[in-house]
Write a protein that holds these residues in place. Structure first.
Motif, mmCIF file in Angstrom:
data_model
loop_
_atom_site.group_PDB
_atom_site.id
_atom_site.type_symbol
_atom_site.label_atom_id
_atom_site.label_comp_id
_atom_site.label_asym_id
_atom_site.label_seq_id
_atom_site.Cartn_x
_atom_site.Cartn_y
_atom_site.Cartn_z
ATOM 1 N N UNK A 1 38.373 43.107 39.382
ATOM 2 C CA UNK A 1 36.951 42.843 39.644
ATOM 3 C C UNK A 1 36.822 42.136 40.996
ATOM 4 N N UNK A 2 36.393 42.876 42.012
ATOM 5 C CA UNK A 2 36.437 42.358 43.381
ATOM 6 C C UNK A 2 35.350 41.334 43.691
ATOM 7 N N UNK A 3 34.402 41.126 42.767
ATOM 8 C CA UNK A 3 33.348 40.141 43.009
ATOM 9 C C UNK A 3 33.548 38.850 42.224
ATOM 10 N N UNK A 4 34.684 38.726 41.517
ATOM 11 C CA UNK A 4 34.952 37.485 40.785
ATOM 12 C C UNK A 4 35.068 36.337 41.770
ATOM 13 N N UNK A 5 34.521 35.194 41.387
ATOM 14 C CA UNK A 5 34.627 34.000 42.229
ATOM 15 C C UNK A 5 35.835 33.179 41.792
ATOM 16 N N UNK A 6 36.196 32.195 42.595
ATOM 17 C CA UNK A 6 37.339 31.356 42.265
ATOM 18 C C UNK A 6 38.568 31.775 43.048
ATOM 19 N N UNK A 7 39.743 31.464 42.506
ATOM 20 C CA UNK A 7 40.995 31.807 43.173
ATOM 21 C C UNK A 7 41.122 33.310 43.366
ATOM 22 N N UNK A 8 41.892 33.704 44.358
ATOM 23 C CA UNK A 8 42.104 35.126 44.645
ATOM 24 C C UNK A 8 42.680 35.858 43.433
ATOM 25 N N UNK A 9 43.498 35.159 42.641
ATOM 26 C CA UNK A 9 44.086 35.809 41.462
ATOM 27 C C UNK A 9 43.025 36.362 40.516
ATOM 28 N N UNK A 10 41.845 35.735 40.471
ATOM 29 C CA UNK A 10 40.788 36.154 39.537
ATOM 30 C C UNK A 10 40.395 37.617 39.726
ATOM 31 N N UNK A 11 40.632 38.149 40.913
ATOM 32 C CA UNK A 11 40.217 39.525 41.220
ATOM 33 C C UNK A 11 41.266 40.556 40.823
ATOM 34 N N UNK A 12 42.408 40.107 40.281
ATOM 35 C CA UNK A 12 43.548 41.022 40.137
ATOM 36 C C UNK A 12 44.154 41.026 38.730
ATOM 37 N N UNK A 13 43.326 40.883 37.712
ATOM 38 C CA UNK A 13 43.816 40.901 36.332
ATOM 39 C C UNK A 13 43.708 42.283 35.670
ATOM 40 N N UNK A 14 43.178 43.262 36.360
ATOM 41 C CA UNK A 14 42.950 44.559 35.728
ATOM 42 C C UNK A 14 44.232 45.262 35.324
ATOM 43 N N UNK A 15 44.200 45.939 34.178
ATOM 44 C CA UNK A 15 45.304 46.826 33.806
ATOM 45 C C UNK A 15 45.045 48.237 34.321
ATOM 46 N N UNK A 16 43.795 48.492 34.763
ATOM 47 C CA UNK A 16 43.454 49.712 35.484
ATOM 48 C C UNK A 16 42.835 49.340 36.825
#
Length: 329
Positions: free
Chosen positions: A301-316
């Motif tokens: 989810x590229x619009x998540x706020x917070x640490x950069x890691x928040x944008x990279x939890x997707x399994x797809x």
């Protein structure tokens, strides 16, 4: 064996595997994500039998009609105060739950997510839970749907060894009345469990293998992985708060693939694969599994706020290609 008996056995086996499949959380905080129907089709084509959605988006509710996917439906934290009004809670349930309940398989309502005990919103959580429960009962859906709240495991103090787990002094007055509600209504506690963050913040005392389920053998208190230790510390805290019969549903768990410490496709893929396999069983404290678990999350989810890691939890990835080779069932 007759044809009818074989058919019945096949249906039962399908039901059993479906009951043990992991779920995946559906966040849509991105500007490049598939539409709701394409997202639901991706759940179905991958055999993902459970979904968590964080607020009642009618697009995704429409797409879920007839899918037979079990649903955790969220009440957003911003809506908690409004639902302290019983009439508003009834309207919410009628509009988003009752209206869809013939075609959408609601399982839990998560009233709020990770509300901190010192947050001004904390005072609204229990009344909102009670009002939603009353509205669910009025809609005659109490046999199908359980009402709960999703917590962070940081509410637990003395988490190691796990048997010493107890709700912290600051969390106790917030969580204990919620636990009493869960006991009275036979509902589970929802908990977001992230070995990643525990590892990131305690690298001096936690090994990567312990966090990724790849450690060989148990540690001095009988644990082979961090996930079980966190979950059992929560169970210990529940027991001390009068909730020894309350089950925990792991409403989020994941590992980011980039953006921070120990983030890589390899580490994240190892975590998700091992988690899916692990939750078929139980923990040292609660050995009878499976552990109902929801991976976080379906897409980056590229619009998540917070640490950069928040944008990279997707399994797809947003283009619907799998980031890892996972068997969700």
């Amino acid at each position: 064996m007759s044809t009818i008996m074989l058919l019945l056995v096949g249906i039962l086996l399908l039901a059993a595997t479906g009951a043990q499949s992991v779920g995946v959380c559906y966040g849509n905080n991105g500007d490049n994500l598939p539409n709701a129907q394409d997202a639901v089709n991706l759940y179905k084509s991958n055999g993902i039998g459970k979904i968590r959605i964080y607020y009642p988006d009618e697009g995704i509710l429409q797409a879920l009609k007839g899918s037979n996917i079990e649903v955790i439906l969220g009440v957003s934290n911003d809506n908690l105060q409004a639902l302290n009004d019983a009439g508003a809670a009834t309207d919410w349930v009628n509009k988003y739950v009752k209206a869809y309940s013939q075609d959408v398989k609601f399982k839990y309502i998560a009233v709020g997510n990770e509300v901190e005990p010192n947050d001004p919103k904390a005072q609204y959580v229990l009344p909102a839970i009670q009002n939603i429960q009353n509205a669910i009962s009025s809609a005659n859906l109490q046999g199908q749907i359980k009402v709960s709240h999703a917590i962070k495991t940081s509410l637990v103090a003395n988490s190691y060894p796990p048997n010493d787990g107890v709700f912290s002094d600051s969390a106790s007055s917030f969580i204990k009345p919620i636990v009493n509600f869960l006991v009275s209504n036979g509902a589970p506690l929802l908990a977001n469990i992230y070995p990643y963050f525990s590892y990131k913040d305690n690298q001096q005392s936690i090994t990567l293998n312990y966090a990724l389920f790849t450690q060989q053998g148990t540690n001095e208190v009988g644990y082979q992985n961090l996930f079980d230790a966190i979950l059992d510390a929560l169970y210990a805290a529940l027991e001390k708060a009068g909730g020894s019969n309350v089950n925990v549903v792991v409403s989020e768990s994941g590992w980011p693939s980039e953006g921070g410490v120990a983030t890589s496709i390899e580490n994240a893929g190892t975590y998700y694969k091992n988690l899916i396999d692990h939750v078929k069983g139980g923990t040292p404290k609660r050995p009878n599994g499976p552990i109902e678990t929801y991976l976080f999350a379906m897409f980056d989810e590229n619009l998540k706020i917070g640490d950069e890691t928040e944008k990279h939890f997707g399994v797809f990835r947003p283009d619907k290609t799998p980031k890892y080779q996972l068997n969700f069932n």
